[in-house]
Each structure stands twice: as C-alpha cells, then as structure tokens.
Design a protein around this motif. Structure first.
Motif, PDB file in Angstrom:
ATOM      1  N   GLY A 452       0.788  -1.238   0.000  1.00  0.00           N
ATOM      2  CA  GLY A 452       0.000   0.000   0.000  1.00  0.00           C
ATOM      3  C   GLY A 452       0.811   1.274   0.000  1.00  0.00           C
ATOM      4  O   GLY A 452       0.246   2.370   0.062  1.00  0.00           O
ATOM      5  N   ASP A 453       2.136   1.151  -0.048  1.00  0.00           N
ATOM      6  CA  ASP A 453       3.024   2.310  -0.016  1.00  0.00           C
ATOM      7  C   ASP A 453       3.488   2.606  -1.442  1.00  0.00           C
ATOM      8  O   ASP A 453       4.291   1.875  -2.015  1.00  0.00           O
ATOM      9  CB  ASP A 453       4.219   2.023   0.894  1.00  0.00           C
ATOM     10  CG  ASP A 453       5.202   3.176   0.972  1.00  0.00           C
ATOM     11  OD1 ASP A 453       4.957   4.229   0.331  1.00  0.00           O
ATOM     12  OD2 ASP A 453       6.231   3.017   1.648  1.00  0.00           O
ATOM     13  N   ALA A 454       2.981   3.676  -2.000  1.00  0.00           N
ATOM     14  CA  ALA A 454       3.303   4.004  -3.392  1.00  0.00           C
ATOM     15  C   ALA A 454       4.793   4.226  -3.602  1.00  0.00           C
ATOM     16  O   ALA A 454       5.308   4.058  -4.718  1.00  0.00           O
ATOM     17  CB  ALA A 454       2.522   5.247  -3.824  1.00  0.00           C
ATOM     18  N   ASP A 455       5.513   4.588  -2.535  1.00  0.00           N
ATOM     19  CA  ASP A 455       6.938   4.887  -2.649  1.00  0.00           C
ATOM     20  C   ASP A 455       7.813   3.699  -2.250  1.00  0.00           C
ATOM     21  O   ASP A 455       9.018   3.834  -2.128  1.00  0.00           O
ATOM     22  CB  ASP A 455       7.276   6.097  -1.770  1.00  0.00           C
ATOM     23  CG  ASP A 455       8.621   6.706  -2.134  1.00  0.00           C
ATOM     24  OD1 ASP A 455       8.923   6.804  -3.341  1.00  0.00           O
ATOM     25  OD2 ASP A 455       9.379   7.062  -1.205  1.00  0.00           O
ATOM     26  N   SER A 456       7.226   2.541  -2.038  1.00  0.00           N
ATOM     27  CA  SER A 456       7.997   1.382  -1.581  1.00  0.00           C
ATOM     28  C   SER A 456       8.886   0.833  -2.697  1.00  0.00           C
ATOM     29  O   SER A 456       8.660   1.077  -3.891  1.00  0.00           O
ATOM     30  CB  SER A 456       7.058   0.278  -1.097  1.00  0.00           C
ATOM     31  OG  SER A 456       6.325  -0.268  -2.182  1.00  0.00           O
ATOM     32  N   THR A 457       9.881   0.068  -2.281  1.00  0.00           N
ATOM     33  CA  THR A 457      10.748  -0.602  -3.255  1.00  0.00           C
ATOM     34  C   THR A 457       9.931  -1.535  -4.140  1.00  0.00           C
ATOM     35  O   THR A 457      10.143  -1.603  -5.357  1.00  0.00           O
ATOM     36  CB  THR A 457      11.841  -1.402  -2.529  1.00  0.00           C
ATOM     37  OG1 THR A 457      12.497  -0.568  -1.584  1.00  0.00           O
ATOM     38  CG2 THR A 457      12.868  -1.938  -3.509  1.00  0.00           C
ATOM     39  N   LEU A 458       9.030  -2.279  -3.528  1.00  0.00           N
ATOM     40  CA  LEU A 458       8.201  -3.215  -4.276  1.00  0.00           C
ATOM     41  C   LEU A 458       7.438  -2.515  -5.396  1.00  0.00           C
ATOM     42  O   LEU A 458       7.456  -2.960  -6.556  1.00  0.00           O
ATOM     43  CB  LEU A 458       7.223  -3.910  -3.319  1.00  0.00           C
ATOM     44  CG  LEU A 458       6.141  -4.783  -3.956  1.00  0.00           C
ATOM     45  CD1 LEU A 458       6.750  -5.887  -4.795  1.00  0.00           C
ATOM     46  CD2 LEU A 458       5.228  -5.359  -2.870  1.00  0.00           C
ATOM     47  N   ASN A 459       6.788  -1.416  -5.079  1.00  0.00           N
ATOM     48  CA  ASN A 459       6.014  -0.721  -6.111  1.00  0.00           C
ATOM     49  C   ASN A 459       6.902  -0.019  -7.129  1.00  0.00           C
ATOM     50  O   ASN A 459       6.507   0.160  -8.289  1.00  0.00           O
ATOM     51  CB  ASN A 459       5.024   0.248  -5.458  1.00  0.00           C
ATOM     52  CG  ASN A 459       3.818  -0.496  -4.915  1.00  0.00           C
ATOM     53  OD1 ASN A 459       3.285  -1.383  -5.565  1.00  0.00           O
ATOM     54  ND2 ASN A 459       3.386  -0.145  -3.706  1.00  0.00           N
ATOM     55  N   PHE A 460       8.108   0.358  -6.713  1.00  0.00           N
ATOM     56  CA  PHE A 460       9.045   0.888  -7.704  1.00  0.00           C
ATOM     57  C   PHE A 460       9.411  -0.194  -8.715  1.00  0.00           C
ATOM     58  O   PHE A 460       9.461   0.066  -9.926  1.00  0.00           O
ATOM     59  CB  PHE A 460      10.322   1.412  -7.040  1.00  0.00           C
ATOM     60  CG  PHE A 460      11.373   1.806  -8.039  1.00  0.00           C
ATOM     61  CD1 PHE A 460      11.307   3.018  -8.708  1.00  0.00           C
ATOM     62  CD2 PHE A 460      12.415   0.940  -8.351  1.00  0.00           C
ATOM     63  CE1 PHE A 460      12.256   3.361  -9.661  1.00  0.00           C
ATOM     64  CE2 PHE A 460      13.365   1.272  -9.296  1.00  0.00           C
ATOM     65  CZ  PHE A 460      13.293   2.489  -9.953  1.00  0.00           C
ATOM     66  N   TYR A 461       9.702  -1.403  -8.236  1.00  0.00           N
ATOM     67  CA  TYR A 461      10.017  -2.502  -9.146  1.00  0.00           C
ATOM     68  C   TYR A 461       8.915  -2.666 -10.188  1.00  0.00           C
ATOM     69  O   TYR A 461       9.176  -2.813 -11.384  1.00  0.00           O
ATOM     70  CB  TYR A 461      10.187  -3.805  -8.357  1.00  0.00           C
ATOM     71  CG  TYR A 461      11.621  -4.152  -8.021  1.00  0.00           C
ATOM     72  CD1 TYR A 461      12.231  -5.276  -8.553  1.00  0.00           C
ATOM     73  CD2 TYR A 461      12.373  -3.361  -7.156  1.00  0.00           C
ATOM     74  CE1 TYR A 461      13.539  -5.608  -8.231  1.00  0.00           C
ATOM     75  CE2 TYR A 461      13.669  -3.684  -6.829  1.00  0.00           C
ATOM     76  CZ  TYR A 461      14.252  -4.815  -7.370  1.00  0.00           C
ATOM     77  OH  TYR A 461      15.549  -5.137  -7.065  1.00  0.00           O
ATOM     78  N   ARG A 462       7.677  -2.673  -9.715  1.00  0.00           N
ATOM     79  CA  ARG A 462       6.551  -2.856 -10.636  1.00  0.00           C
ATOM     80  C   ARG A 462       6.494  -1.742 -11.682  1.00  0.00           C
ATOM     81  O   ARG A 462       6.344  -1.997 -12.879  1.00  0.00           O
ATOM     82  CB  ARG A 462       5.259  -2.900  -9.832  1.00  0.00           C
ATOM     83  CG  ARG A 462       5.096  -4.163  -8.995  1.00  0.00           C
ATOM     84  CD  ARG A 462       3.956  -4.038  -8.016  1.00  0.00           C
ATOM     85  NE  ARG A 462       3.664  -5.318  -7.374  1.00  0.00           N
ATOM     86  CZ  ARG A 462       2.993  -5.443  -6.235  1.00  0.00           C
ATOM     87  NH1 ARG A 462       2.537  -4.359  -5.619  1.00  0.00           N
ATOM     88  NH2 ARG A 462       2.753  -6.633  -5.730  1.00  0.00           N
ATOM     89  N   GLY A 463       6.621  -0.512 -11.205  1.00  0.00           N
ATOM     90  CA  GLY A 463       6.534   0.615 -12.126  1.00  0.00           C
ATOM     91  C   GLY A 463       7.703   0.674 -13.082  1.00  0.00           C
ATOM     92  O   GLY A 463       7.529   0.925 -14.287  1.00  0.00           O
ATOM     93  N   PHE A 464       8.907   0.442 -12.565  1.00  0.00           N
ATOM     94  CA  PHE A 464      10.082   0.560 -13.423  1.00  0.00           C
ATOM     95  C   PHE A 464      10.104  -0.531 -14.485  1.00  0.00           C
ATOM     96  O   PHE A 464      10.391  -0.263 -15.662  1.00  0.00           O
ATOM     97  CB  PHE A 464      11.368   0.495 -12.595  1.00  0.00           C
ATOM     98  CG  PHE A 464      12.605   0.690 -13.436  1.00  0.00           C
ATOM     99  CD1 PHE A 464      13.057   1.956 -13.742  1.00  0.00           C
ATOM    100  CD2 PHE A 464      13.283  -0.395 -13.969  1.00  0.00           C
ATOM    101  CE1 PHE A 464      14.173   2.146 -14.554  1.00  0.00           C
ATOM    102  CE2 PHE A 464      14.391  -0.235 -14.775  1.00  0.00           C
ATOM    103  CZ  PHE A 464      14.837   1.049 -15.069  1.00  0.00           C
ATOM    104  N   LEU A 465       9.811  -1.767 -14.098  1.00  0.00           N
ATOM    105  CA  LEU A 465       9.858  -2.851 -15.074  1.00  0.00           C
ATOM    106  C   LEU A 465       8.756  -2.713 -16.120  1.00  0.00           C
ATOM    107  O   LEU A 465       8.946  -3.089 -17.284  1.00  0.00           O
ATOM    108  CB  LEU A 465       9.777  -4.203 -14.366  1.00  0.00           C
ATOM    109  CG  LEU A 465      11.012  -4.554 -13.510  1.00  0.00           C
ATOM    110  CD1 LEU A 465      10.804  -5.877 -12.788  1.00  0.00           C
ATOM    111  CD2 LEU A 465      12.286  -4.604 -14.358  1.00  0.00           C
TER     112      LEU A 465
END
Length: 554
Positions: A452-465
């Motif tokens: 649920g954290d838009a700035d998390s590492t996990l969500n960065f991975y999703r967005g970047f890939l």
C-alpha cells in the motif's frame, strides 16, 4: 508435446529467481514447495517480469539442497509431485510467465542409481559413467584438483579401490561427459522436462561438464581468483586449466541447443571460471549453443562504478570478437544477486549506507542493472530491499558455510524465507518453524507492508519494469560508457537512431557532472519513477543514490 513460444523473449528479458525452499510453504512443514509457488504466482507476475527461474526441485537427499540430484525425472516429495509441477506451469502460462528450471548436468548425488551401479565394480555397465582414477603410488589422489567447497576434488571409494571426482561436495560425483552414453542420458533428462512444457533451463555449472582426460595437474594461479570463490578458499589459488572449461564442452552445448530448438525453449548458463567473460562469449556465440550466460563477475564484493563498467565493457569486447569468428555475437545475462552470494545491499555497501537508505539504493541498483546491455536475473526478495541475514553457527544449514565459518558464513544468509506478512509468525512464510529463521529486520519490509506504499521498493520494481518493457533501446540497444568520476556510472544505449543517456550515482553524496557536448541536447525521460536527478543545459546533478534517464533523438 511440442510447444510454440514467442521467439527471443529472453533477449533483454527479466527473469525472477525463486529459491523454492524459501519462497512459500503451503503445507506447514517449514519448507517452501511447488503449491506455495503456484499460490504466489500472481504476486510474481505483478512485478512485470518475463520468466521465473525455479532452483532445483528434483528428487534429492538435499546434501546441497537440490543441487545433488538422485532422480532427474521426478519431483522431491519435499516440494510436491509431478502433477503439482504441471499445475504450476499451467498457472504460470496463464499469467503470461515463462518457466525456466534449474538443470544440474555436470554432477549428481551419490544416491543416484547410476552412481550406485558405477561404484559397485570396475566392469559394470555404468563403470565409466563417472570420473574414476587410480591412486598415485603413495595412495594419494590422482592429481591436485580442488573442490569448490574445500579440500581435494577426489574421494576414495573402497569398492573399486579408486578415487572419483567431485568438483563440489564429496556426495556430488561428477558425471563423465567423455562417455557418449552419459551425454545421451543427460539430454534425455532435458527432453523429459521439455515435454512437460517448460520454456527454458538455467544450466548449473555449465562449464564443468568435461575434465581433462589425461588428468593433468592444475598450475598455480597467476593472480588469485576472487570472483568465483571467497578469499579463505584455497580453490582460488589454482588456475583451473584442466578440471573444467574444456574445449569438448562446445560440441555438447551444440547438441543441447539442437534439442532446445525443437521445443522453442531458451537457456541461460552459469559460468564460474577464472576467465568467465570469454567463456560467456564462446558459449553464446553463433546462435548454436546457449542463448545467454551469466557469471559471478557482478556477484562479488566490488560494486564500484569503475568495476561494473570494466566487466560490461570486457564482455562486450569478447562478444564482438567471438561473434566475428563464430558468425554471430552472443548474449550476456547480468545478475547482482542470487542464492549463492550475500544479498547485494549488504555486499555492495562501500558507502556504509544505513538501513534507512536501503529503499533508494535498491531502486537505483534495479534501474542500473536493468539498463545494462543483456538480460537480467532478479533474486527473490530484492524487490523488498532485503539485506543479508546473520545466521548464528548453530543454525547454519549450508555445508559450504559450515566448512569455512567464521570467515565465510556460507549462503544461508541470502536464503532465508520470504517475508509475506510482517505481523504473522515467521513472516507468513509458514505456519511452522521454517528451515532457516526469518530475520526480525525483514519483517518490517514484508510484502504486505509495501503493497500500500506508493513509494515502496516493491512498487518501484513494478513501475520501473513496466516502463522498461516499453523501452526497446534498454532491452537490445548498443551500450557505450562515458568517462566520469567515481561513484558516477554513466552510459548510453542506442537503437534505431534513438539514444538514451543512463546516469546513476552509486554513492551516498550528491554529485554533478557536465555531459559531453554531443549529449547536451538530451531531455529528461519520465515515467520510470527513479528520482533523485536533474538535467539542465547539459549539467547533470544527482542526489545520493539518485539517477535519471534522458533521450536524444538523432
């Protein structure tokens, strides 16, 4: 059944490595399994990767946790069964994921039926399926070859009154690839899994298939190998001229490729050698051997910008040189973390960064590694910014670490279970005590806390890939590095008249740099989510662990 696969998905593709013992436990025995992986596949697919690489799930006594195979054509009951594997493959394909499995061809378990027969006498039908040799006159081993895991690479067998070769544990005898029957048998095991629908293979220790038939002694190393093994291991003191990486391997890899091509399947080879970049080029060139290969060269303790540049440029040079000779350049695959080395946030911590900086560092390292020319392997947990776990000696499981403790603690610290839910016991990995402990520090970085954290590492991975999938230039374009001071890593990727500037600050302090005149017309690219950088009139400014991308239309 023969399948049709989209061709070349692997070129510039992203592969997510799953270590099955530590991914998800569905039956509460403390060990991950196939059903657990299948349950978590929607999560994996959400990362935007192309394929999963599943570490060995074959039947095994687990002396080396599956890399000691006792039956190449069955699943170990610890992980499930063949029906469960088929269900996993079907689910992965439904989600658009390719399935790559770990195939261990160079050696097997001493519990394999082949070895039991071979060791029984000198004249049985499989007497030459393994590497047997008489002792020297004084009873010592045939030569000075060493095991990667410590000590001599030779083990005495009283039933034959001979030594057998083991490049790894003594319970992992090396198969004799000089025997055509062995080659045929190993190719048959590959076909078995192709028929079950796998999309490719990661070939373990793929340069270890052949040995020097004359058993000549290895000379001392001119410079100690610091990439394949750690400093306390005497293995690095030899130049491994005769115990691996033999010329005969090329022909076997060609046979392997012919089989893979019948099914449209891909391959990535693990190359551990003093001169691994040259071998990577040889093994992938010409379009008739491996599709891609990776080495330990970015799995070492040196994560400096200069070192990374050196490795990439040397591989590119080898690929071009070998391609001219072999009629087609090969392809590399980069990995900065896997099940064999300490987690990258701990291993590449020259700046002495604190845990609070880990999220930004993890984002930067993904963006950097995913922008190098080649394919990419991501190790489970990197998307959560996990650090290496400190496992006390009494809880160590890895025989490699037990042998060299305390100077080298082995591979358990990167193999701890995935933390799925931070508030649950064992991080939601299992309802029982897991085979390795879940570190307390990992619970705070569990999947549920990052979802649920838009700035998390996990969500960065999703967005970047997801962003990278739209950037063909980052997947297959040419690469050229730009001279700049440490810790700045700066290079361009170019494809079809488009140039993208990739800039990464691998240090904790801000840096600035004036781009060369030819790049000053670059304009910032957005949508990747990296942050920490600006560009104005050719002046580049990057925060600590910041980066940016910019485009030039030629």
């Amino acid at each position: 059944m023969t399948q049709q696969h989209p061709q070349n998905w692997w070129r510039g593709g992203v592969i997510y490595q799953i270590y099955p013992r530590s991914f998800a436990d569905s039956n509460g025995d403390g060990v991950g399994d196939l059903a657990g992986i299948r349950e978590k596949l929607p999560y994996v697919a959400s990362l935007g990767i192309d394929a999963i690489w599943i570490s060995p799930i074959f039947k095994s006594p687990m002396k080396d946790f599956g890399y000691d195979v006792s039956d190449y054509c069955d699943v170990d009951p610890l992980f499930g069964d063949l029906a469960g594997f088929d269900a996993l493959v079907a689910k992965a394909h439904e989600l658009g994921l390719k399935v790559v499995i770990d195939q261990v061809l160079s050696h097997c378990s001493d519990q394999h039926a082949w070895f039991r027969e071979s060791r029984s006498s000198r004249d049985n039908p499989k007497a030459d399926w393994f590497v047997w040799a008489d002792p020297q006159a004084d009873g010592t081993p045939p030569n000075n070859w060493l095991s990667v895991f410590g000590g001599s690479a030779w083990q005495w067998e009283s039933r034959r009154r001979q030594y057998f070769l083991h490049n790894f544990l003594s319970s992992q005898p090396d198969l004799n690839f000089h025997s055509p029957a062995v080659q045929a048998a190993m190719l048959a095991t590959v076909r078995f899994w192709l028929e079950r629908g796998v999309d490719g293979f990661r070939f373990d220790a793929c340069n270890f298939h052949f040995h020097d038939a004359k058993l000549r002694r290895n000379p001392p190393a001119r410079s100690r190998d610091s990439k394949t093994v750690s400093a306390e291991n005497p293995y690095g003191l030899q130049a491994h001229k005769y115990d691996k990486s033999q010329a005969e391997n090329i022909d076997f890899l060609r046979q392997l490729r012919q089989l893979l091509d019948q099914y449209g399947a891909a391959s990535v080879g693990e190359v551990g050698d003093d001169n691994s970049l040259k071998l990577m080029a040889q093994y992938t060139s010409g379009g008739d051997k491996l599709h891609m290969a990776y080495s330990f060269n970015l799995l070492t303790g040196d994560g400096s910008a200069a070192y990374i540049r050196q490795q990439v440029e040397e591989l590119e040079a080898q690929l071009k040189k070998t391609g001219k000779q072999d009629g087609g350049a090969g392809w590399g695959c980069w990995s900065i973390g896997n099940h064999d080395v300490a987690r990258v946030l701990s291993r590449w911590n020259q700046a002495g960064s604190v845990p609070a900086e880990d999220a930004q560092r993890a984002k930067l390292l993904l963006a950097m590694s995913a922008s190098l020319r080649g394919s990419l392997c991501i190790y489970q947990g990197e998307e959560l910014a996990l650090r290496e776990a400190d496992i006390p000696f009494e809880q160590l499981q890895d025989p490699y670490g037990i042998t060299f403790w305390p100077d080298f603690k082995g591979r358990d610290g990167c193999r701890t279970p995935m933390p799925w839910q931070g508030e649950l016991a064992h991080g939601g990995f299992s309802s029982a005590k897991p085979w390795l402990p879940v570190p307390q520090a990992h619970l705070a970085r569990a999947v549920d806390s990052q979802e649920g954290d838009a700035d998390s590492t996990l969500n960065f991975y999703r967005g970047f890939l997801a962003w990278r999938k739209q950037q063909d230039v980052l997947k297959t374009g040419d690469i050229a590095f730009i001279d700049c001071p440490e810790p700045l890593l700066l290079f361009t990727r170019e494809l079809n008249g488009q140039t993208v500037v990739c800039a990464f600050n691998l240090g904790a302090r801000p840096v600035s740099f004036t781009l060369p005149r030819k790049l000053r017309s670059a304009r910032l690219l957005t949508g990747h989510g990296l942050g920490g950088g600006s560009l104005a009139d050719g002046e580049l400014a990057l925060d600590g662990f910041g980066g940016l991308f910019a485009r030039i239309e030629n």
